[in-house]
Design an enzyme around this catalytic site. Structure first.
Site, mmCIF file in Angstrom:
data_model
loop_
_atom_site.group_PDB
_atom_site.id
_atom_site.type_symbol
_atom_site.label_atom_id
_atom_site.label_comp_id
_atom_site.label_asym_id
_atom_site.label_seq_id
_atom_site.Cartn_x
_atom_site.Cartn_y
_atom_site.Cartn_z
ATOM 1 C CB THR A 75 -0.962 -0.004 1.211
ATOM 2 O OG1 THR A 75 -1.610 -1.278 1.293
ATOM 3 C CG2 THR A 75 -2.035 1.064 1.062
ATOM 4 C CD GLU B 54 6.831 -0.341 8.734
ATOM 5 O OE1 GLU B 54 6.668 -0.667 7.556
ATOM 6 O OE2 GLU B 54 6.268 -0.924 9.686
#
Length: 220
Positions: free
Chosen positions: A31, A103
């Site tokens: 995504t 992340e």
């Protein structure tokens, strides 16, 4: 709509959250890749991007988007990334792609976290998707035993995979995570754990959820 069409839909919607003349953080995964492709169309409007993985950095560079080292940036206006699961409070499981530690580090510098995913990622309780834990290799067996002792579940070594940081991933199957904030903290306290894939202490601020009827905007 196909899953890819839903992902592209939320990637386009996420462009609205890109603040001009700032640095932004970009996540990792399928995504996030759709988002990078959309970001390329407005790349002249941002100062640059900080990538959460080597793969993301390469894709950004391929599009001619300036990639910055996090150590050279004080603040990111927004961090945009996907998720493997999201509960109603926008606590997330991330790390299916193995980039969970970077992340979390990039997210820590961001003012806002916009999560983008299709509606298959919405769950009532986290844990059906295996929870990834990044582990120092020599601590693998110890961490696996500690996880089972404290939380149950079934730890499985992600075979043939090494993180960008040179570590291994244990995927914990069969969990039902009713208190993700507490579990995230306790897991990170186990010696040898680098971090885990629960994003609950710092959850998403906004979830752009792709559905057959369009993008649903969910706020924490």
């Amino acid at each position: 709509m196909t899953q890819d069409e839903l992902k592209q839909q939320v990637a386009i919607a996420a462009i609205e959250y890109v603040v001009p003349d700032t640095f932004i953080g970009v996540g990792t995964g399928s995504t996030a890749n759709f988002f990078i492709d959309e970001l390329a169309k407005i790349k002249g409007k941002i100062k640059g991007a900080v990538a959460s993985s080597e793969a993301t950095a390469e894709r950004l560079k391929d599009h001619g988007i300036p990639v910055m080292e996090l150590n050279s940036v004080d603040e990111l206006s927004v961090y945009i990334d996907g998720a493997d699961e999201a509960d109603p409070k926008l606590n997330l499981i991330k790390g299916g792609g193995g980039a969970l530690t970077r992340e979390k580090i990039v997210l820590a510098v961001a003012k806002q976290f916009v999560c983008i995913a299709d509606d298959s990622k919405k769950v009532a309780v986290l844990g059906k998707f295996p929870l990834p834990i990044e582990v120092i290799p020599m601590a693998r067996s110890y961490v696996a035993r500690e996880v089972v002792k404290r939380f149950g579940g079934e730890p499985v070594l992600r075979e043939g995979f090494t993180t960008d940081n040179g570590n291994v991933i244990l995927d914990i199957h069969g969990l039902e995570i009713t208190d993700p904030v507490a579990m995230e903290t306790e897991l990170n306290g186990i010696v040898g754990v680098v971090t885990n894939g629960l994003f609950a202490a710092r959850n998403a601020d906004i979830f752009l959820c792709g559905t057959a009827n369009g993008v649903e905007t969910i706020k924490a």
